[in-house]
Design a protein around this motif. Structure first.
Motif, mmCIF file in Angstrom:
data_model
loop_
_atom_site.group_PDB
_atom_site.id
_atom_site.type_symbol
_atom_site.label_atom_id
_atom_site.label_comp_id
_atom_site.label_asym_id
_atom_site.label_seq_id
_atom_site.Cartn_x
_atom_site.Cartn_y
_atom_site.Cartn_z
ATOM 1 N N LEU A 140 0.830 -1.203 0.000
ATOM 2 C CA LEU A 140 0.000 0.000 0.000
ATOM 3 C C LEU A 140 0.868 1.258 0.000
ATOM 4 O O LEU A 140 0.573 2.231 -0.706
ATOM 5 N N SER A 141 1.952 1.228 0.766
ATOM 6 C CA SER A 141 2.834 2.392 0.843
ATOM 7 C C SER A 141 3.476 2.693 -0.503
ATOM 8 O O SER A 141 3.632 3.858 -0.883
ATOM 9 N N LEU A 142 3.853 1.637 -1.232
ATOM 10 C CA LEU A 142 4.421 1.855 -2.564
ATOM 11 C C LEU A 142 3.413 2.549 -3.471
ATOM 12 O O LEU A 142 3.763 3.452 -4.244
ATOM 13 N N GLY A 143 2.158 2.127 -3.353
ATOM 14 C CA GLY A 143 1.110 2.788 -4.132
ATOM 15 C C GLY A 143 0.920 4.230 -3.703
ATOM 16 O O GLY A 143 0.728 5.125 -4.541
ATOM 17 N N LEU A 144 0.997 4.472 -2.382
ATOM 18 C CA LEU A 144 0.844 5.838 -1.875
ATOM 19 C C LEU A 144 2.009 6.726 -2.305
ATOM 20 O O LEU A 144 1.825 7.911 -2.590
ATOM 21 N N ILE A 145 3.207 6.147 -2.361
ATOM 22 C CA ILE A 145 4.367 6.920 -2.820
ATOM 23 C C ILE A 145 4.184 7.332 -4.278
ATOM 24 O O ILE A 145 4.449 8.483 -4.656
ATOM 25 N N ALA A 146 3.715 6.388 -5.098
ATOM 26 C CA ALA A 146 3.456 6.710 -6.505
ATOM 27 C C ALA A 146 2.380 7.786 -6.619
ATOM 28 O O ALA A 146 2.496 8.726 -7.420
ATOM 29 N N LEU A 147 1.332 7.660 -5.787
ATOM 30 C CA LEU A 147 0.268 8.666 -5.789
ATOM 31 C C LEU A 147 0.797 10.017 -5.322
ATOM 32 O O LEU A 147 0.421 11.064 -5.863
ATOM 33 N N PHE A 148 1.684 9.991 -4.322
ATOM 34 C CA PHE A 148 2.268 11.235 -3.816
ATOM 35 C C PHE A 148 3.069 11.945 -4.907
ATOM 36 O O PHE A 148 2.957 13.158 -5.092
ATOM 37 N N ILE A 149 3.891 11.186 -5.635
ATOM 38 C CA ILE A 149 4.698 11.782 -6.710
ATOM 39 C C ILE A 149 3.793 12.384 -7.777
ATOM 40 O O ILE A 149 4.015 13.508 -8.256
ATOM 41 N N PHE A 150 2.754 11.645 -8.142
ATOM 42 C CA PHE A 150 1.799 12.134 -9.138
ATOM 43 C C PHE A 150 1.109 13.403 -8.637
ATOM 44 O O PHE A 150 0.995 14.400 -9.360
ATOM 45 N N SER A 151 0.666 13.368 -7.371
ATOM 46 C CA SER A 151 -0.024 14.517 -6.780
ATOM 47 C C SER A 151 0.913 15.708 -6.637
ATOM 48 O O SER A 151 0.529 16.853 -6.895
ATOM 49 N N PHE A 152 2.164 15.452 -6.234
ATOM 50 C CA PHE A 152 3.141 16.534 -6.065
ATOM 51 C C PHE A 152 3.365 17.266 -7.386
ATOM 52 O O PHE A 152 3.417 18.493 -7.434
ATOM 53 N N ARG A 153 3.479 16.494 -8.439
ATOM 54 C CA ARG A 153 3.724 17.116 -9.743
ATOM 55 C C ARG A 153 2.543 17.979 -10.168
ATOM 56 O O ARG A 153 2.719 19.082 -10.677
#
Length: 684
Positions: A30-43
């Motif tokens: 789940l954390s790996l998915g959240l990290i990917a979501l965070f990067i997408f959201s940050f951009r």
């Protein structure tokens, strides 16, 4: 090891491998998915927004930048510097508590690949202890923060729903973490070894209150339940931070802003690039700020320290640095909404920042005292945004307070704000036999008195005192006389960059013609511009303020002091000498060296000094709203019952003198420049 301990650890081993390992694997996925979501959201939410702005080079000096990030983020250098023990302690407890929790959790992750033992290796026991203590620190800091925000309610804090969410989730995550561990300890059914208090003190103390069911299967279900109750809020918090504009994003926005902070001299304004070819000046739209200025807006933590130290806000002017930043941020987010869906921002119906988002009166209330930047924990300033909007008003719309029209005209025609004849600039020096560089260019120093010393009767007495000291010490110096022009500071801080450029280039041309190398100034405004901003236009000189020069003369015993009658003196720090140039101690050392002077400090002094109200061009603008800033400062000084209020700035000297007159104290308390006090103490 006794049988109790062996049985306890064996039971723990089963729970860890059978229950916690599957949950841990799921959480990592789940954390790996959240990290990917965070990067997408940050951009989408941040990176794209910042790049609506103009380019700004913030690269280079990586070691210096990284060192400051470590000092400010981990050492809380800026917060402790502000002498705010309550919020400083609160933030320190929460920050380091979270670090200890994560450190403990990360270390214990390695217990799986290295293999579990019964009991575990000491490293993992210490990791458990770190997490427990970290949790206590966060809870303690959280309670302090809760008490301050919801009960004390300082005016500078604004509480939003996001704050409620953070407090609730944080409390749930921490308490369920302790309860899950306590239940796991009791659920083993073997009793708890007494030494377990050393590794999990909080969970151990909670364990007697945990209800145990008679069935092992039911107990296992309850353990699963407790773990999920802890894991689900933790996952939700991570998801909340990843996709929302939560205040918790300061965890990464603040370090970024600290890293990319300006390394130029404090308060130095940026010139308008390609001025002669530019079609617009200043900032009318949010996209006319630089990307770093937009990062500033997003990095604001809403702590309100800037507001608590802003002289305009504290005297009831329509300016709060915090509100300026937050209003601009709200406009940025509104403007950037289409970027969330990969659409270009809409240009139509784009309201002007000036007069729309930020009122004109707000912009003209700023004194450019630099207190907002000095007090901000993450190096955010309002003044650089304000100057861009002022530039737009002055250069594009010619919209500014009416009293400034004459000031601009005077500086354009006669290179001083009063419009006095240039030939009168050095009249005060004739009786002292001071030569101009036209008469004798072979000098060690160019003495640059500035406009106040040239045309203001009160400040001419300071220039005379300074010249007498220089002559007494045998310093070879000269002045420009009628060839000296205004340094340009009022024009630039008001927003008239065009006029500033003309004044600056004229002065630089004159100084270069006489091959000037060293300049001695008495005015901190001249000092700041000549030293920190003239290099932008090719004027590279060694510039020294009178306080540094005078202290050097005293230190090396080039002046003999006989002293004066005993007096109590309080020193007022000039914003441009103190916060802009970090000169705090030399003026005090000069005063302390004068026999008979007893120095007392005002509550607001040094980096927290209160502005006199004259900076940012305010010297030539009326104060129509609220209390006069100089009167507020005089009241602070009079609390000490001084005989003299000393300063080292002509702007401050004028404003303090006016404040004493308004209070009817000019006959009781004197406002004097340090040079005047030193000159009076010279031996014959």
């Amino acid at each position: 090891m006794d049988a109790l301990a062996l049985n306890f650890w064996e039971a723990q081993h089963i729970y860890i491998t059978k229950i916690f390992l599957p949950i841990l694997i799921g959480f990592i996925v789940l954390s790996l998915g959240l990290i990917a979501l965070f990067i997408f959201s940050f951009r989408r939410q941040h990176y794209r927004l910042w790049h609506l702005g103009k380019p700004e080079n913030c690269s280079g000096q990586w070691a210096t930048r990284l060192k400051m990030v470590l000092a400010v983020v981990f050492g809380h250098q800026r917060i402790w510097k502000m002498a705010e023990s309550y919020p400083g302690t609160t933030h320190l407890l929460i920050f380091w508590g979270i670090l200890l929790i994560f450190l403990g959790k990360v270390i214990r992750l390695f217990s799986y690949p290295v293999g579990l033992t019964s009991p575990p290796q000491p490293l993992f026991l210490y990791a458990s202890f770190l997490s427990e203590i970290g949790g206590v620190m966060v809870i303690t800091g959280g309670l302090l923060a809760f008490f301050r925000r919801y009960l004390l309610k300082p005016s500078r804090l604004d509480t939003k729903p996001d704050n409620h969410v953070i407090f609730i989730l944080g409390f749930v995550i921490l308490t369920t973490g302790y309860l899950a561990k306590a239940y796991r300890m009791v659920g083993a059914g073997t009793g708890i070894p007494s030494d377990w208090f050393s590794w999990a003190p909080v969970s151990y103390l909670l364990s007697p209150f945990i209800l145990i069911l008679p069935s092992e299967a039911l107990n296992e279900i309850l353990v699963w339940h407790r773990v999920f109750v802890h894991a689900i809020p933790s996952s939700f918090l991570l998801l909340y931070v990843a996709i929302s504009r939560s205040g918790l994003k300061h965890l990464f926005l603040s370090p970024l802003n600290i890293f990319y902070r300006s390394l130029k001299p404090k308060g130095a304004l940026n010139p308008i690039p390609d001025f002669d070819e530019a079609e617009t000046f200043g900032a009318r739209k949010i996209s006319e700020f630089t990307w770093k200025q937009l990062l500033d807006l997003e990095a604001c933590t809403r702590c309100g320290r800037c507001q608590d130290h802003c002289p305009a806000h504290l005297t009831e002017k329509p300016l709060s640095p915090k509100k300026v930043i937050l209003d601009l941020r709200a406009h940025l987010h509104e403007k950037g909404k289409p970027l969330l869906w990969s659409q270009p921002p809409k240009e139509e119906d784009d309201p002007s920042l000036v007069g729309g988002v930020i009122a004109d009166d707000t912009l003209w209330a700023c004194t450019f005292c630099l207190n907002c930047y000095e007090q901000c924990p993450v190096f955010i300033s309002a003044f650089d945004k304000i100057i861009e909007m002022r530039r737009y008003l002055v250069l594009m719309e010619t919209r500014y307070p009416s009293e400034l029209r004459e000031v601009f005209r005077n500086m354009e025609r006669r290179s001083n704000p009063w419009g006095a004849e240039k030939r009168l600039r050095a009249e005060w020096a004739k009786a002292l036999s001071v030569k101009t560089l036209a008469e004798d260019p072979k000098v060690d120093f160019l003495y640059f008195p500035g406009c106040f010393k040239g045309f203001d009767d009160r400040n001419q007495r300071v220039a005379i005192a300074m010249v007498k000291i220089l002559q007494k010490a045998g310093v070879k110096f000269g002045i420009l006389g009628p060839e000296e022009g205004c340094c340009g500071d009022p024009a630039r801080r008001i927003g008239n960059e065009y006029l500033y450029k003309i004044l600056t280039e004229a002065n630089i041309e004159t100084m270069n013609r006489y091959q000037v190398k060293k300049i001695l100034t008495t005015c901190p405004h001249c000092f700041t511009n000549l030293k920190n901003e003239y290099p932008q236009f090719g004027g590279n000189f060694e510039v020294i303020h009178q306080t540094e020069f005078l202290y050097d003369l005293v230190k090396h015993q080039k002046l003999k002091l006989k002293g004066i009658d005993p007096i109590t003196v309080t020193y007022h720090d000039s914003c441009y000498l103190g916060r802009y140039n970090q000169i705090y101690e030399t003026p005090r050392m000069i005063l302390s060296s004068i026999p008979g002077v007893k120095l007392k400090e005002m509550e607001r002094s040094r980096s927290q000094s209160f502005c006199c109200g004259a900076g940012g061009g305010r010297m030539w603008m009326e104060e129509h709203v609220g209390k006069r800033i100089n009167e507020a400062r005089i009241e602070q000084a009079l609390e000490l019952r001084p005989d003299v209020i000393a300063t080292a700035c002509p702007y401050c000297l004028t404003m303090l003198g006016d404040g004493l007159k308004t209070k009817g104290m000019e006959g009781t308390v004197k406002s004097l420049d340090i040079a005047e006090l030193l000159e009076k103490s010279l031996a014959e």
